[in-house]
Design a protein around this motif. Structure first.
Motif, mmCIF file in Angstrom:
data_model
loop_
_atom_site.group_PDB
_atom_site.id
_atom_site.type_symbol
_atom_site.label_atom_id
_atom_site.label_comp_id
_atom_site.label_asym_id
_atom_site.label_seq_id
_atom_site.Cartn_x
_atom_site.Cartn_y
_atom_site.Cartn_z
ATOM 1 N N ASN A 52 0.814 -1.222 0.000
ATOM 2 C CA ASN A 52 0.000 0.000 0.000
ATOM 3 C C ASN A 52 0.843 1.265 0.000
ATOM 4 O OD1 ASN A 52 -2.346 -1.451 0.017
ATOM 5 N ND2 ASN A 52 -2.501 -1.475 2.261
ATOM 6 N N GLY A 53 2.012 1.176 -0.610
ATOM 7 C CA GLY A 53 2.828 2.364 -0.771
ATOM 8 C C GLY A 53 3.569 2.867 0.448
ATOM 9 N N ASP A 54 3.415 2.264 1.611
ATOM 10 C CA ASP A 54 4.191 2.787 2.738
ATOM 11 C C ASP A 54 5.034 1.716 3.441
ATOM 12 O OD1 ASP A 54 0.970 3.396 3.391
ATOM 13 O OD2 ASP A 54 1.944 1.828 4.590
ATOM 14 N N SER A 55 4.468 1.079 4.462
ATOM 15 C CA SER A 55 5.295 0.217 5.307
ATOM 16 C C SER A 55 5.787 -1.021 4.546
ATOM 17 C CB SER A 55 4.487 -0.233 6.515
ATOM 18 O OG SER A 55 3.384 -0.987 6.058
ATOM 19 N N MET A 56 6.947 -1.529 4.971
ATOM 20 C CA MET A 56 7.468 -2.749 4.363
ATOM 21 C C MET A 56 6.888 -3.954 5.100
ATOM 22 S SD MET A 56 9.355 -1.742 1.891
ATOM 23 C CE MET A 56 10.670 -2.795 1.312
ATOM 24 N N LEU A 57 6.299 -4.833 4.325
ATOM 25 C CA LEU A 57 5.662 -6.009 4.899
ATOM 26 C C LEU A 57 6.515 -7.219 4.553
ATOM 27 C CD1 LEU A 57 2.912 -6.943 6.179
ATOM 28 C CD2 LEU A 57 2.111 -7.259 3.838
ATOM 29 N N ASP A 58 6.810 -8.054 5.560
ATOM 30 C CA ASP A 58 7.597 -9.256 5.280
ATOM 31 C C ASP A 58 6.663 -10.391 4.862
ATOM 32 O OD1 ASP A 58 9.291 -11.362 5.081
ATOM 33 O OD2 ASP A 58 10.102 -11.210 7.125
ATOM 34 N N LEU A 59 6.675 -10.713 3.567
ATOM 35 C CA LEU A 59 5.728 -11.707 3.048
ATOM 36 C C LEU A 59 5.978 -13.102 3.619
ATOM 37 C CD1 LEU A 59 5.476 -10.707 -0.726
ATOM 38 C CD2 LEU A 59 4.201 -9.842 1.235
ATOM 39 N N THR A 60 7.212 -13.372 4.062
ATOM 40 C CA THR A 60 7.474 -14.710 4.618
ATOM 41 C C THR A 60 6.735 -14.903 5.940
ATOM 42 O OG1 THR A 60 9.429 -14.009 5.849
ATOM 43 C CG2 THR A 60 9.783 -14.803 3.603
ATOM 44 N N GLN A 61 6.332 -13.782 6.548
ATOM 45 C CA GLN A 61 5.643 -13.902 7.837
ATOM 46 C C GLN A 61 4.138 -14.121 7.673
ATOM 47 O OE1 GLN A 61 7.367 -14.183 10.716
ATOM 48 N NE2 GLN A 61 9.055 -14.152 9.232
ATOM 49 N N LEU A 62 3.637 -13.970 6.448
ATOM 50 C CA LEU A 62 2.202 -14.153 6.236
ATOM 51 C C LEU A 62 1.894 -15.625 5.967
ATOM 52 C CD1 LEU A 62 1.303 -11.205 3.826
ATOM 53 C CD2 LEU A 62 1.084 -11.287 6.317
ATOM 54 N N ASN A 63 0.665 -16.006 6.309
ATOM 55 C CA ASN A 63 0.180 -17.316 5.910
ATOM 56 C C ASN A 63 -0.073 -17.270 4.389
ATOM 57 O OD1 ASN A 63 -1.526 -19.434 5.166
ATOM 58 N ND2 ASN A 63 -2.426 -19.543 7.214
ATOM 59 N N ALA A 64 0.459 -18.265 3.669
ATOM 60 C CA ALA A 64 0.360 -18.244 2.206
ATOM 61 C C ALA A 64 -1.092 -18.197 1.731
ATOM 62 C CB ALA A 64 1.065 -19.477 1.617
ATOM 63 N N GLN A 65 -2.006 -18.747 2.535
ATOM 64 C CA GLN A 65 -3.411 -18.808 2.136
ATOM 65 C C GLN A 65 -4.237 -17.664 2.740
ATOM 66 O OE1 GLN A 65 -5.179 -20.642 0.008
ATOM 67 N NE2 GLN A 65 -3.181 -21.352 -0.663
ATOM 68 N N SER A 66 -3.572 -16.784 3.489
ATOM 69 C CA SER A 66 -4.343 -15.754 4.190
ATOM 70 C C SER A 66 -4.959 -14.766 3.207
ATOM 71 C CB SER A 66 -3.435 -15.008 5.168
ATOM 72 O OG SER A 66 -2.431 -14.324 4.449
ATOM 73 N N GLU A 67 -6.018 -14.130 3.685
ATOM 74 C CA GLU A 67 -6.711 -13.122 2.899
ATOM 75 C C GLU A 67 -5.727 -12.041 2.442
ATOM 76 O OE1 GLU A 67 -9.876 -13.157 2.103
ATOM 77 O OE2 GLU A 67 -9.964 -11.146 1.218
ATOM 78 N N GLN A 68 -4.858 -11.608 3.354
ATOM 79 C CA GLN A 68 -3.934 -10.524 3.037
ATOM 80 C C GLN A 68 -2.973 -10.930 1.907
ATOM 81 O OE1 GLN A 68 -1.480 -9.165 6.289
ATOM 82 N NE2 GLN A 68 -1.295 -7.127 5.385
#
Ligand SMILES: Nc1ncnc2c1ncn2[C@@H]1O[C@H](COP(=O)(O)OP(=O)(O)O)[C@@H](O)[C@H]1O
Ligand code: SF4
Ligand SMILES: [Mg+2]
Lengths: 338, 329
Positions: free
Chosen positions: A77-93
């Motif tokens: 969303n153009g601002d904060s850096m999100l670590d994709l490895t920390q997300l659940n692969a199937q999560s909504e996000q």
């Protein structure tokens, strides 16, 4: 190299496959950045882990593969850096990022489309997944996208099946689908290998144009140095799951630092932007994935290999000029061994 | 699509013609014509032989004329809806076949519905949860299902039902309804009997179908379009249902065609064991006693079903798979 904040920053990514025969370290400590609007070319011989790298970024690695270490920082969303490895692969996000913010253009458009659904159905689906529009609106958007990528009479073609289209049109339809939600990052995994050379050039030009219009960044994967020279701003050279060298395209081609990059360039006749020059063969065979050498992965084939150093520890990727980085003991002593 | 269907339909009379010849040859196979046997039978049972009736029969079937004439007379009668008479039962074949045919069809449809509604979910679950506990469980279950002959299952179920519940599970009707005319109560009685033989018959097909569905789906799950659908951000469940399941269905649809006649003949032993008033046992008996007009009529119906079944399959397949639709037109 840059003073902007990167759009994507892959740091020390490790993706392994646990098989009965042993562990395949398909990606073993890969790092690179992608800046907004930049075209990053990843080049390397077949099997070096290019596809696994981008599947890791999209979080679509399937069992028995697993991201075991590292970070994938994405400017969400153009601002904060999100670590994709920390997300659940199937999560909504994560699913909202896939397709909407990071889109894939696959290697074989024929196989990547379902043969029993029309291309329109599949493009509209991508739109409906991420945009609050009606079916009719989605269809309109899909037709517009097809027109934009140069599919003639898109109102009619939208109801075609993938196998009714020529190879070039199929890949254009794929690009239309990838662009359908205005992604910030396009990942093209060898998008021109399945099509003939003339069409290849057209598709490359199209990608270039679209990239400029949409201001999207592209990760362009190929084993073809000629293609890299045509399209990339910045190059990442991979070998056996690791990054050997990175740098701006001109520097990589005219002033290569790493022995592997040098060997690659030396074995093509002309370093012009002729497309179709396949990644050349270098003396020696690529080691089997179960049988990776300790130390620098390139040492069995490296003409500058230093016994006692290169075959015992693994060099890490370090800056070696103002613009380039390389993982090679000729330039520094930093290792990657824990 | 319409063109494709019309093409198929045009083929129908031709196929039926060929099959009718085969059935006719079968009828002619035993020595002597059937009126001669009929007279012999009547004489043996001490009944009076009515010469006028015999002449009428000879005339109707053209028995003193060449084979081709006999064939066309037979076919002519069939096309007018007359399947001839049974020597064994001394009844018109139409009457003998009609009710049994309907019951066989009811049993077949029931078995089919049970088979698909159990096998498809199992196949989908097993493929999407490969090597999970339940996948192994279903695999073992499927092996048993395929390996156990259906009539064995029928015998075991009969024994268990009798031993522990004291009920007899044979037949399709309670005694009071067997000869009763059709009514709502008789229909309900039929349903209450039908499910068990249907379940027994479904076991074998379910095991097979679940295995095929699992294998087909596993193939589809490896296809690149899966990766693409994931990369679009689809949820796993939705994409599995929309793409690979849909594609895994295609090869199955073509099996529906031979399912129809197979079910008729396949259920023969079970129908005999469970004493079901279906067509299988009728055919078996007709063949044993050389009641050739009855056998011929039933075989003709089987063949007709096979053709119809194949056609239904083809049309379904064309409807499901645009590639086949295009090829056909
Ligand atoms: N599903 C998988 N199971 C096991 N090994 C895999 C799988 N996918 C990729 N690999 C291994 O990972 C390595 C890198 O593969 P890939 O990223 O596809 O190479 P490429 O650079 O040609 O795209 C290869 O050695 C391959 O054998
Ligand atoms: S580290 Fe040694 S073996 Fe590896 S590329 Fe550099 S010189 Fe060659
Ligand atoms: Mg690849």
């Amino acid at each position: 190299m840059n003073n902007q904040q990167p759009l994507l920053s892959v740091r020390n990514l490790k993706t392994y496959f646990s098989l009965d025969e042993g562990q395949v370290k398909a990606v073993d400590g890969v790092s690179f950045d992608v800046n907004p609007g930049q075209v990053v070319g990843i080049v390397g011989e077949s099997g070096c882990g290019k596809s696994v790298t981008i599947k890791s970024i999209l979080r679509i690695i399937q069992k028995p593969g697993k991201i075991v270490d590292g970070q994938i920082l994405f400017r969400h969303n153009g601002d904060s850096m999100l670590d994709l490895t920390q997300l659940n692969a199937q999560s909504e996000q994560m699913r909202q990022i896939r397709g909407a913010e990071i889109a894939l253009i696959p290697q074989e458009p024929m196989a990547a489309f379902s043969p029993v659904h029309t291309i329109g159905n599949q493009i509209e689906e991508a739109i409906l997944l991420h945009q609050p529009v009606s079916k009719q609106q989605a269809r309109k958007i899909a037709i517009e996208r097809l027109r934009e990528v140069g599919v003639p009479s898109p109102e009619r073609r939208i109801d075609s099946y993938s196998w009714e289209l020529s190879g070039g049109l199929r890949q254009r339809a794929m690009i239309a689908m990838a662009l359908s939600c205005n992604p910030k990052l396009l990942i093209a995994d060898e998008p021109t290998t399945a099509i003939d050379v003339t069409t290849q050039a057209q598709v490359l030009n199209l990608l270039r144009d679209l990239q400029a219009q949409h201001d999207a960044a592209i990760i362009f994967i190929t084993h073809d140095l000629g293609v890299i020279a045509q399209i990339a701003d910045f190059v990442v050279v991979m070998y056996l799951g690791r990054v050997m060298e990175t740098g701006p395209v001109d520097d990589i081609f005219h002033n290569p630092q790493h022995p592997y990059t040098k060997a690659l360039l030396k074995s093509i006749p002309t370093v012009t932007s002729e497309s179709g020059s396949r990644l050349p063969t270098i003396e020696g065979a690529i080691p089997h994935p179960f049988n990776r050498p300790a130390g620098c992965p390139f040492y069995p084939r490296c003409i500058e290999m230093m016994p006692g150093t290169c075959n015992t520890s693994t060099p890490s990727l370090q800056p070696v000029t103002d613009t380039q980085s390389a993982s090679c003991f000729l330039y520094h002593k930093q290792t990657d061994d824990e | 699509m319409a063109q494709y269907i019309i093409k198929r339909l045009l083929l129908l009379p031709f196929l039926l013609f060929i099959f009718s010849i085969i059935a006719f040859i079968l009828i002619q196979a035993p020595p002597g014509d059937f009126v001669t046997s009929y007279i012999a039978e009547l004489a043996a049972s001490g009944s009076a032989v009515d010469q006028a009736q015999i002449d009428a029969l000879r005339e109707q079937y053209g028995l003193d004329q060449p084979m081709t004439v006999q064939y066309f007379k037979w076919m002519g009668n069939i096309l007018q809806g007359d399947l001839g008479v049974s020597l064994d039962w001394k009844k018109p074949n139409n009457e003998l076949i009609r009710e049994r045919f309907a019951l066989t069809l009811a049993l077949g449809v029931f078995t089919f519905l049970i088979t698909w509604s159990i096998a498809i979910p199992i196949g989908i679950y097993s493929a999407t949860h490969q090597y999970s506990f339940l996948d192994y469980f279903f695999t073992v279950f499927n092996y048993f299902g395929v390996a156990t002959p259906t009539f064995m299952t029928a015998l075991v179920v009969m024994y268990l039902a009798f031993k522990y519940f004291g009920i007899s599970v044979t037949g399709l009707f309670s005694p009071e309804y067997v000869d009763a005319p059709w009514s709502w109560d008789k229909f309900v009685d039929l349903l209450s009997h039908l499910w068990l033989p249907a379940l027994i018959l479904a076991l074998d097909g379910t095991a097979r179908l679940a295995r095929v569905m699992r294998a087909n789906l596993l193939d589809e799950l490896k296809k690149p379009y899966m990766e693409m659908a994931r990369a679009k951000g689809m949820s796993e469940w939705r994409l599995v249902m929309k793409y690979p399941v849909r594609l895994a269905f295609n090869p199955l649809v073509s099996t529906i065609g031979w399912y129809l006649p197979l079910l008729f003949s396949g259920s023969l032993i079970v129908a005999t064991v469970l004493n079901l008033p279906t067509i299988g046992p009728l055919l078996l008996r007709a063949l044993i006693v050389q009641d050739m007009f009855l056998a011929g009529a039933i075989i003709l119906i089987y063949m007709f079903l096979a053709v119809i079944g194949t056609m239904i399959s083809d049309i379904l397949l064309a409807w499901l798979d645009p590639r086949i639709r295009m090829e056909g037109s």
